[in-house]
Design a protein around this motif. Structure first.
Motif, mmCIF file in Angstrom:
data_model
loop_
_atom_site.group_PDB
_atom_site.id
_atom_site.type_symbol
_atom_site.label_atom_id
_atom_site.label_comp_id
_atom_site.label_asym_id
_atom_site.label_seq_id
_atom_site.Cartn_x
_atom_site.Cartn_y
_atom_site.Cartn_z
ATOM 1 N N ALA A 181 59.636 22.234 -29.429
ATOM 2 C CA ALA A 181 60.553 21.425 -28.442
ATOM 3 C C ALA A 181 62.065 22.324 -28.724
ATOM 4 N N LYS A 182 62.737 22.369 -30.081
ATOM 5 C CA LYS A 182 63.662 22.897 -30.047
ATOM 6 C C LYS A 182 63.898 24.284 -29.872
ATOM 7 N N LYS A 183 62.951 25.065 -30.111
ATOM 8 C CA LYS A 183 62.962 26.303 -29.700
ATOM 9 C C LYS A 183 62.847 26.498 -28.193
ATOM 10 N N THR A 200 66.191 18.908 -25.542
ATOM 11 C CA THR A 200 67.194 18.111 -26.346
ATOM 12 C C THR A 200 66.890 16.655 -26.716
ATOM 13 N N THR A 201 65.513 16.178 -25.949
ATOM 14 C CA THR A 201 65.102 14.776 -26.255
ATOM 15 C C THR A 201 63.497 14.995 -26.482
ATOM 16 N N ASP A 235 66.414 12.303 -30.755
ATOM 17 C CA ASP A 235 67.668 13.107 -30.192
ATOM 18 C C ASP A 235 67.403 14.188 -31.233
ATOM 19 N N LEU A 236 66.808 15.404 -30.343
ATOM 20 C CA LEU A 236 66.502 16.673 -31.095
ATOM 21 C C LEU A 236 67.959 17.580 -31.539
ATOM 22 N N THR A 237 68.888 16.982 -30.990
ATOM 23 C CA THR A 237 70.391 17.509 -31.416
ATOM 24 C C THR A 237 70.877 17.051 -32.737
#
Length: 613
Positions: free
Chosen positions: A551-553, A557-558, A596-598
């Motif tokens: 997901a981050k790649k 962001t969520t 929260d992936l940030t």
């Protein structure tokens, strides 16, 4: 007694009647009386409902009666839609037909050969010069029907193959000519089977094999056929219904996965405590050959993934000596996932076996030659399927071969290796008991995980897990093979992951599934599940970490995790909280969590080696 209890009681009485006397008249009578009950009062859960649609070129209404009653006998609650007589083409072509409005789970397509060939086909067959062209035309007509059905419905589609006719105009020369009528239909069946061999939605029901077994002359009642276009005789109807029920039970996860066996006069003739290993009846002569052939069938089930277990009143030393030393024993200790050889009550043994194997009692089959033991098991544990074994061991093999309770819609590598997996599981358990802490145990396993995007080879196992996993299943959503394949192919909207695990004791195969619904900045875990056999090894953390990393790649962001509480998945109630998610909302029966992936992430446990593909 309230309405629900009264209806349940009456339904059980009616089904008991048809079980004791399975005559055509009783099926018809019981069906009619069931329809008059207030079935809505039963409040049936969705997983116990099944919607079956029948499309046919002949009168098929009587089959609906058998499918209705036989479904109820296995605790399903069916709705059956029967298309108007010989209107199968209109039904599948018209998008607004009753078929599509019904939204079936299963579509049965029963088209008689007469409907697909010229009406003078048989009378002029001797002069036919374009045999292959005619076969191609028949197959193309069927394929067109099936293609339309699979485009417009996600239902499981069951299509009959063709009964090879007994009569042929060539007489005894039928197999002496290049255009024999029997070979015409046999090749049609080969082409049809080959066409859908790899399909996960269309299955070819072997009506020809069922008819041959039943007896071709008994399959059709010509008086009924000419009076009302009934292709199946009264005696053949329950046979055909059982063929379909094998698929329906597999679809609804009613497959049995473990055969629990008595020993004396079941795996061998005689009593081991009295006759000794050298005195029992087991070998290549009668009656020992009957027991050996029975073991041969059991071994074939074992090799396709059915577990075997022992529940016997015996001295363990005597029994185990036979497994180890008798020259004609085909089944050895290694073939049994668990054993209870003792003098305690067999009901207690059965409960212990289910606990040790971590399977439900409704997954187990009990085989015992003693009617009293069988009756006690039926009364105490009605979830267990108790086989009414014949008095003669000469019929044991046939009884086992005739059972349709072990079928699956796809045979996976995990199925074939299940017996070995359970032996490895026992070695893991022994290791766990020998170390001082859970962390030491997990480190000593030397676990390796392979996480990959789903592929065609793994999809059958993924579909099976989606529809069977209960304990470690965050949402318990069920999807058909067609639905999962569409998600797999729609990469911009979904991502389907599989998780495979191995350790120092062996390969566990695919044990985890994740399905993600994708939006540009938010991914949602629609499905996240793990096989019960690997619970407690922190594998779920490694799996979640892969989803987070992907997901981050992609700039997400969520990550939203969904949890739907069920009667069986309380184990994972705190899964998202334990991995750093915050509760986002709670509506009706759906709890949504947010990561929260940030700011946050999920890390792989240090003792685990992860390979990503």
């Amino acid at each position: 007694m309230d309405t629900k209890e009264r209806v349940n009681s009456k339904l059980e009485q009616l089904l008991d009647k048809v079980q004791k006397e399975p005559t055509h008249l009783n099926y018809w009578s019981v069906h009619k009386r069931i329809q008059r009950l207030d079935l809505d009062a039963l409040e049936v859960p969705e997983e116990k409902r099944i919607k079956i649609a029948l499309l046919s070129s002949f009168t098929i209404d009587p089959l609906a009666i058998y499918l209705d009653v036989k479904s109820r006998l296995v605790q399903l609650h069916p709705e059956v839609y029967v298309a108007p007589f010989n209107q199968y083409q209109q039904e599948f072509l018209d998008e607004n037909s009753g078929l599509y409005a019904f939204k079936p789970d299963v579509v049965i397509l029963a088209v008689h050969a007469d409907a697909l060939v010229n009406e003078n086909f048989i009378s002029e067959y001797v002069k036919l010069t374009n045999v292959e062209q005619t076969q191609t035309e028949v197959i193309n007509r069927l394929q067109a029907i099936l293609s339309t059905l699979t485009d417009r419905t996600d239902a499981l589609v069951l299509v009959n193959n063709f009964m090879v006719p007994s009569f042929t105009p060539f007489g005894i020369l039928d197999n002496k000519t290049d255009i024999g009528l029997r070979s015409f239909f046999a090749k049609l069946n080969e082409k049809l089977a080959e066409l859908y061999m790899k399909s996960g939605q269309v299955y070819v029901v072997d009506l020809e094999a069922a008819a041959s077994k039943h007896g071709k002359s008994r399959c059709v009642d010509l008086k009924l056929y000419y009076r009302g276009s009934f292709v199946f005789s009264e005696s053949f109807l329950p046979v055909v219904a059982d063929e379909y029920m094998a698929y329906i039970k597999a679809l609804k996860n009613l497959t049995r996965k473990c055969i629990v066996l008595d020993l004396d006069n079941v795996l061998w003739g005689g009593i081991i405590g009295e006759d000794g290993t050298t005195g029992i009846q087991l070998g290549n002569d009668s009656p020992g050959k009957a027991y050996k052939d029975f073991q041969r069938v059991l071994l074939s089930y074992y090799n396709r993934g059915v577990l075997l277990a022992v529940n016997s009143k015996n001295n363990p030393e005597d029994a185990l000596k036979t497994f180890r030393e008798h020259p004609h024993m085909l089944l050895r200790e290694k073939h049994f996932a668990a054993m209870r050889i003792n003098w305690q009550n067999k009901v207690q043994n059965m409960t212990e076996l289910a606990k040790e194997l971590n399977i439900g009692l409704d997954s187990m089959v009990f085989i015992d030659d003693n009617p009293r033991e069988r009756e006690q098991m039926k009364q105490a544990l009605p979830q267990v399927l108790v086989v009414d074994m014949p008095s003669s061991p000469f019929l044991y093999r046939q009884t086992l071969e005739n059972m349709n309770d072990f079928n699956v819609l796809a045979l996976t590598e995990e199925d074939k290796n299940r017996g070995e997996m359970y032996r490895a599981r026992k070695r893991r358990k022994d290791l766990q008991e020998s170390v001082s802490s859970v962390e030491d145990f997990l480190k000593s396993l030397e676990m390796k995980t392979l996480i990959r995007h789903a592929d065609d080879q793994g999809l059958p196992r993924i579909v099976r897990m989606v529809n069977k996993t209960n304990q470690f299943n965050l949402t318990a959503r069920r999807y058909t093979d067609a639905e999962v394949r569409k998600m797999h192919e729609t990469k911009d909207e979904f991502e389907v992951y599989s998780l495979q695990v191995s350790d120092r004791f062996g390969d566990e195969g695919i044990v985890g599934v994740a399905i993600v619904r994708k939006q540009p900045k938010t991914w949602t875990l629609d499905t996240f599940l793990l096989s019960c056999r690997v619970i407690g090894r922190k594998i779920e953390t490694a799996f979640l970490a892969r989803v987070v990393a992907d997901a981050k790649k992609q700039g997400v962001t969520t990550l939203v995790g969904e949890y739907v509480p069920t009667q069986k998945n309380a184990l994972v109630k705190n899964f998202y909280a334990d991995h750093g998610f915050e509760e986002l909302s709670q509506e009706d029966n759906l709890v949504r969590w947010r990561l929260d992936l940030t700011k946050d992430t999920v890390n792989v446990p240090e003792w685990m080696e992860v390979k990503n593909e």
